[in-house]
Design a protein around this motif. Sequence first.
Motif, mmCIF file in Angstrom:
data_model
loop_
_atom_site.group_PDB
_atom_site.id
_atom_site.type_symbol
_atom_site.label_atom_id
_atom_site.label_comp_id
_atom_site.label_asym_id
_atom_site.label_seq_id
_atom_site.Cartn_x
_atom_site.Cartn_y
_atom_site.Cartn_z
ATOM 1 N N SER A 16 0.843 -1.206 0.000
ATOM 2 C CA SER A 16 0.000 0.000 0.000
ATOM 3 C C SER A 16 0.873 1.250 0.000
ATOM 4 C CB SER A 16 -0.878 -0.024 1.263
ATOM 5 O OG SER A 16 -1.636 1.150 1.388
ATOM 6 N N ILE A 18 3.093 4.418 0.175
ATOM 7 C CA ILE A 18 4.451 4.813 -0.220
ATOM 8 C C ILE A 18 5.274 3.589 -0.624
ATOM 9 C CG2 ILE A 18 6.597 5.812 0.673
ATOM 10 C CD1 ILE A 18 4.777 7.663 2.445
ATOM 11 N N ASP A 37 4.720 -7.640 3.118
ATOM 12 C CA ASP A 37 3.634 -6.922 3.789
ATOM 13 C C ASP A 37 2.855 -7.904 4.649
ATOM 14 O OD1 ASP A 37 2.265 -3.916 2.980
ATOM 15 O OD2 ASP A 37 1.032 -5.273 4.193
ATOM 16 N N ASP A 63 5.107 -10.260 8.941
ATOM 17 C CA ASP A 63 4.924 -9.223 9.964
ATOM 18 C C ASP A 63 6.321 -8.713 10.327
ATOM 19 O OD1 ASP A 63 4.612 -7.768 12.306
ATOM 20 O OD2 ASP A 63 3.080 -9.103 13.114
ATOM 21 N N VAL A 64 6.571 -7.431 10.125
ATOM 22 C CA VAL A 64 7.932 -6.920 10.353
ATOM 23 C C VAL A 64 8.345 -6.938 11.823
ATOM 24 C CG1 VAL A 64 8.021 -5.489 8.271
ATOM 25 C CG2 VAL A 64 7.213 -4.478 10.436
ATOM 26 N N SER A 90 9.356 0.439 4.699
ATOM 27 C CA SER A 90 8.221 1.376 4.633
ATOM 28 C C SER A 90 7.034 0.930 5.481
ATOM 29 C CB SER A 90 7.777 1.567 3.171
ATOM 30 O OG SER A 90 6.821 2.596 3.050
ATOM 31 N N ALA A 141 11.034 7.330 7.519
ATOM 32 C CA ALA A 141 10.758 7.941 8.831
ATOM 33 C C ALA A 141 9.528 8.835 8.675
ATOM 34 C CB ALA A 141 11.985 8.716 9.292
ATOM 35 N N TYR A 155 4.237 7.584 17.878
ATOM 36 C CA TYR A 155 4.688 7.611 16.477
ATOM 37 C C TYR A 155 5.928 8.519 16.330
ATOM 38 C CZ TYR A 155 4.115 8.161 11.357
ATOM 39 O OH TYR A 155 4.296 8.185 9.991
ATOM 40 N N LYS A 159 9.612 7.403 15.039
ATOM 41 C CA LYS A 159 10.207 7.985 13.824
ATOM 42 C C LYS A 159 11.524 8.713 14.128
ATOM 43 C CE LYS A 159 7.201 6.433 10.892
ATOM 44 N NZ LYS A 159 7.603 5.457 9.864
ATOM 45 N N ILE A 188 1.154 12.583 3.454
ATOM 46 C CA ILE A 188 0.956 11.993 2.134
ATOM 47 C C ILE A 188 -0.407 11.299 2.149
ATOM 48 C CG2 ILE A 188 1.911 10.379 0.422
ATOM 49 C CD1 ILE A 188 3.870 12.659 1.162
ATOM 50 N N THR A 190 -2.464 8.625 1.868
ATOM 51 C CA THR A 190 -2.474 7.162 1.777
ATOM 52 C C THR A 190 -3.471 6.663 2.820
ATOM 53 O OG1 THR A 190 -0.870 6.746 3.530
ATOM 54 C CG2 THR A 190 0.045 7.206 1.336
HETATM 55 N N1 LIG Z 1 1.194 8.846 4.723
HETATM 56 C C1 LIG Z 1 1.874 9.759 5.384
HETATM 57 O O1 LIG Z 1 1.415 10.894 5.572
HETATM 58 C C2 LIG Z 1 3.240 9.457 5.904
HETATM 59 C C3 LIG Z 1 4.051 10.530 6.287
HETATM 60 C C4 LIG Z 1 5.310 10.277 6.793
HETATM 61 C C5 LIG Z 1 5.755 8.984 6.905
HETATM 62 N N2 LIG Z 1 4.948 7.958 6.526
HETATM 63 C C6 LIG Z 1 5.485 6.609 6.687
HETATM 64 O O2 LIG Z 1 5.505 5.979 5.430
HETATM 65 C C7 LIG Z 1 5.430 4.563 5.610
HETATM 66 C C8 LIG Z 1 4.354 4.021 4.688
HETATM 67 O O3 LIG Z 1 3.105 4.576 5.076
HETATM 68 P P1 LIG Z 1 1.917 4.768 4.047
HETATM 69 O O4 LIG Z 1 1.441 6.143 4.202
HETATM 70 O O5 LIG Z 1 2.310 4.258 2.733
HETATM 71 O O6 LIG Z 1 0.819 3.837 4.758
HETATM 72 P P2 LIG Z 1 -0.058 2.623 4.221
HETATM 73 O O7 LIG Z 1 -0.971 2.294 5.347
HETATM 74 O O8 LIG Z 1 -0.632 2.965 2.906
HETATM 75 O O9 LIG Z 1 1.016 1.458 4.041
HETATM 76 C C9 LIG Z 1 1.626 0.826 5.127
HETATM 77 C C10 LIG Z 1 1.797 -0.638 4.816
HETATM 78 O O10 LIG Z 1 2.490 -1.249 5.906
HETATM 79 C C11 LIG Z 1 1.895 -2.520 6.128
HETATM 80 N N3 LIG Z 1 2.118 -2.929 7.518
HETATM 81 C C12 LIG Z 1 1.606 -2.414 8.643
HETATM 82 N N4 LIG Z 1 2.023 -3.107 9.714
HETATM 83 C C13 LIG Z 1 2.831 -4.090 9.246
HETATM 84 C C14 LIG Z 1 3.563 -5.128 9.875
HETATM 85 N N5 LIG Z 1 3.555 -5.314 11.184
HETATM 86 N N6 LIG Z 1 4.292 -5.935 9.072
HETATM 87 C C15 LIG Z 1 4.307 -5.775 7.728
HETATM 88 N N7 LIG Z 1 3.628 -4.827 7.089
HETATM 89 C C16 LIG Z 1 2.897 -3.991 7.838
HETATM 90 C C17 LIG Z 1 0.408 -2.303 5.859
HETATM 91 O O11 LIG Z 1 -0.255 -3.538 5.599
HETATM 92 C C18 LIG Z 1 0.453 -1.387 4.640
HETATM 93 O O12 LIG Z 1 0.445 -2.101 3.433
HETATM 94 C C19 LIG Z 1 5.138 4.342 7.099
HETATM 95 O O13 LIG Z 1 6.329 3.996 7.749
HETATM 96 C C20 LIG Z 1 4.651 5.704 7.551
HETATM 97 O O14 LIG Z 1 4.875 5.910 8.916
HETATM 98 C C21 LIG Z 1 3.720 8.164 6.020
#
Ligand SMILES: NC(=O)c1ccc[n+]([C@@H]2O[C@H](COP(=O)([O-])OP(=O)(O)OC[C@H]3O[C@@H](n4cnc5c(N)ncnc54)[C@H](O)[C@@H]3O)[C@@H](O)[C@H]2O)c1
Length: 249
Positions: A16, A18, A37, A63-64, A90, A141, A155, A159, A188, A190
């Motif tokens: 999903s 990013i 994922d 699961d990470v 990510s 991050a 969070y 980060k 972002i 998402t």
């Molecule tokens: N969206 C934002 O605004 C934003 C801003 C800054 C940083 N981030 C960071 O970017 C990264 C990606 O976020 P995103 O916005 O794409 O979110 P997202 O929810 O679209 O994607 C996150 C993915 O991580 C997977 N995930 C969650 N827990 C997991 C686990 N324990 N093991 C394996 N996979 C797991 C989910 O299934 C999902 O597919 C994250 O680290 C988030 O903190 C996001």
Amino acid sequence: MNQLNGKVAVITGAGSGIGAAIAQLFAQEGAAVALLDLNEQQCKEAAAACGEHGVPTSWHAVDVTDSDGVKAAMADVAAEHGGIDILVNSAGILDETPFLEMDPETFDRTLAVDLKGVYLGCRWAAPEMVKRGGGRIINIASQLGIKGGVGLAHYVAAKAGVIGLTKALALELAPHRILVNAIAPGPIETPLVEGLSPDWKAAKQAELPIGRFGQAHEVAPTALLLASSPGGDLYTGQTLGPNSGDVMP
Ligand SMILES: NC(=O)c1ccc[n+]([C@@H]2O[C@H](COP(=O)([O-])OP(=O)(O)OC[C@H]3O[C@@H](n4cnc5c(N)ncnc54)[C@H](O)[C@@H]3O)[C@@H](O)[C@H]2O)c1
């Protein structure tokens, strides 16, 4: 412009947002991509989309926070694709919880996924990079890890930890020619931020000099820069900020 031809990239959280956008761009640039994922269905679908670029792909339901699972997945990727050159961490979770209501379990869960998950990805992918004579690690991050955020203490702590871990590994893995950097995106659009309150989102948007949230495909080119050569050759221990101007370090 196949900037990653011949490279093998592992992307966690690739089902999903990013992570999925980075996997797509890396595949478009010629890398074999291994998508990890927790969400098996989304991971499979994202891997199939990457395969449309004609590169080898694989998906791994992992699961990470599970050390044995992450270790086994990295070994499987190396066996299937011949090694690991690039890791993008990510996978992440986010929830808004006022600090005065935050129980220790909530704090621990966020730290487990958002910080320990990054450690485990690095821990079990780096040895494969050592065998290849080098590699690139890119940790996602957040700009909140730099500036803080209300209702997000868990969070923010995770980060900020990712940024610190990135610097430590940049120093320690440099002799192995492994470059380690972080990306600290701003907000972002998402699924991750869908659950945040409309008030939080409106206030955040009003703070941004660029005046809007970003899209996942606007973050992916920063990861490509860090993964590629010569573009990424001089970066290590850095935190790059595709953040709509939210933070200006
Ligand atoms: N969206 C934002 O605004 C934003 C801003 C800054 C940083 N981030 C960071 O970017 C990264 C990606 O976020 P995103 O916005 O794409 O979110 P997202 O929810 O679209 O994607 C996150 C993915 O991580 C997977 N995930 C969650 N827990 C997991 C686990 N324990 N093991 C394996 N996979 C797991 C989910 O299934 C999902 O597919 C994250 O680290 C988030 O903190 C996001």
